[in-house]
Scaffold this active site. Structure first.
Site, PDB file in Angstrom:
ATOM      1  N   ALA A  66      -2.724   3.357  -0.071  1.00  0.00           N
ATOM      2  CA  ALA A  66      -2.892   2.143   0.729  1.00  0.00           C
ATOM      3  C   ALA A  66      -4.187   1.431   0.369  1.00  0.00           C
ATOM      4  CB  ALA A  66      -2.887   2.500   2.215  1.00  0.00           C
ATOM      5  N   GLY A 112      -0.272   7.127  -0.804  1.00  0.00           N
ATOM      6  CA  GLY A 112       1.058   6.527  -0.791  1.00  0.00           C
ATOM      7  C   GLY A 112       1.743   6.537  -2.142  1.00  0.00           C
ATOM      8  N   GLU A 115       3.372   9.781  -2.245  1.00  0.00           N
ATOM      9  CA  GLU A 115       4.464   9.767  -1.270  1.00  0.00           C
ATOM     10  C   GLU A 115       5.670   9.009  -1.802  1.00  0.00           C
ATOM     11  OE1 GLU A 115       2.350  10.233   3.031  1.00  0.00           O
ATOM     12  OE2 GLU A 115       1.895   8.391   1.935  1.00  0.00           O
ATOM     13  N   GLU A 135      -6.001  11.897   1.936  1.00  0.00           N
ATOM     14  CA  GLU A 135      -6.213  11.279   3.248  1.00  0.00           C
ATOM     15  C   GLU A 135      -7.188  12.046   4.132  1.00  0.00           C
ATOM     16  OE1 GLU A 135      -2.129   9.842   1.893  1.00  0.00           O
ATOM     17  OE2 GLU A 135      -3.335  11.670   1.740  1.00  0.00           O
TER      18      GLU A 135
END
Length: 261
Positions: A66, A112, A115, A135
């Site tokens: 992100a 992300g 992910e 994170e």
């Protein structure tokens, strides 16, 4: 390279989605999420496309997660929930796409980015790439499906170590733990990915669709129910035109030509 934040092109029966923010390490923000969803939707409904490849622009990053400045600018629970919902819907859409998906990891795949990789069927990785879920260093944990998909795809102890430490791993380490399919020299990444995509695209698109449905549904079932579901799904294929073509081609010692019926 186009100024569009997501570039879509079609090569034969393969659709290629390129995340195109190389100066920002292909990080995700709301416009990026919307553009990725639109690109995937267009390729899903295109009958000529049988396989979908997703990659990043440049050779520094597939996607570095992100956009932290954008994320930190959000205020209030509702704002965060909206962002998380958009991320989850997008990655779930990649995961449930009825066409095979291949991620070509051309550099960093963290947060992300990893992910998104976890939501694709097959992962081809350049040898210089790094992968991770950092994170925890921000006082967060993976919230785009990473905490749940990673622990289901590799040894749980390895998944916990990656998430608890936030450390990145090399492409070779990702291969060793079964997180990715193969590691290739970065100069050969797209060529190797496209060769695999073309091999898969020659298979029956109807069979691939029903196989993906069977795999997704069966993963959430107890084994006896999953086996019964498999039996029902494969029975649907026995009298399809593609199944008859495959058998006829085998008997005639010729390559089959599948048209998805």
């Amino acid at each position: 390279m186009s100024d569009n934040i997501v570039i879509t092109r079609i090569d034969g029966a393969t659709g290629i989605i390129t995340i195109n923010r190389p100066d920002a390490l292909n990080r995700f923000d709301l416009p990026m999420l919307e553009a990725l969803g639109g690109a995937l939707a267009d390729l899903e409904i295109n009958a000529e496309v049988r396989v979908i490849v997703v990659t990043g622009a440049g050779d520094r990053a597939f996607a570095a997660g992100a956009d932290i400045a954008d994320l930190n600018s959000r205020k209030g629970l509702a704002h965060y929930l909206d962002f998380a919902d958009r991320v989850h819907r997008l990655f779930r859409r990649f995961e449930r796409c009825e066409k095979p998906t291949i991620s070509a990891i051309n550099g960093l795949a963290v947060g992300g980015g990893l992910e998104l990789l976890l939501a694709t069927d097959i992962r081809i990785v350049a040898d210089h790439a790094k992968l991770g879920l950092p994170e925890i260093a921000l006082g967060l944990f993976p919230g785009g499906g990473g905490s749940q998909r990673l622990i289901r795809q590799i040894a749980p102890c390895k998944a916990r170590e990656m998430m608890f430490t936030g450390d990145s791993i090399s492409a070779a380490a990702a291969l060793d733990m079964g997180l990715v399919n193969r590691v290739v020299p970065k100069e050969q990444l797209l060529a190797e990915t496209m060769e695999l995509a073309r091999r898969i695209a020659r298979k029956s698109p109807l069979t691939l669709k029903l196989l993906k449905r069977t795999l997704m549904a069966g993963a959430d079932m107890p084994l006896p129910a999953a086996l019964a579901h498999e039996q029902a799904m494969v029975s649907l294929l026995f009298d399809s035109a593609d199944a008859h073509e495959g058998c006829a081609a085998f008997l005639a010692k010729r390559p089959p030509v599948f048209d998805g019926r």
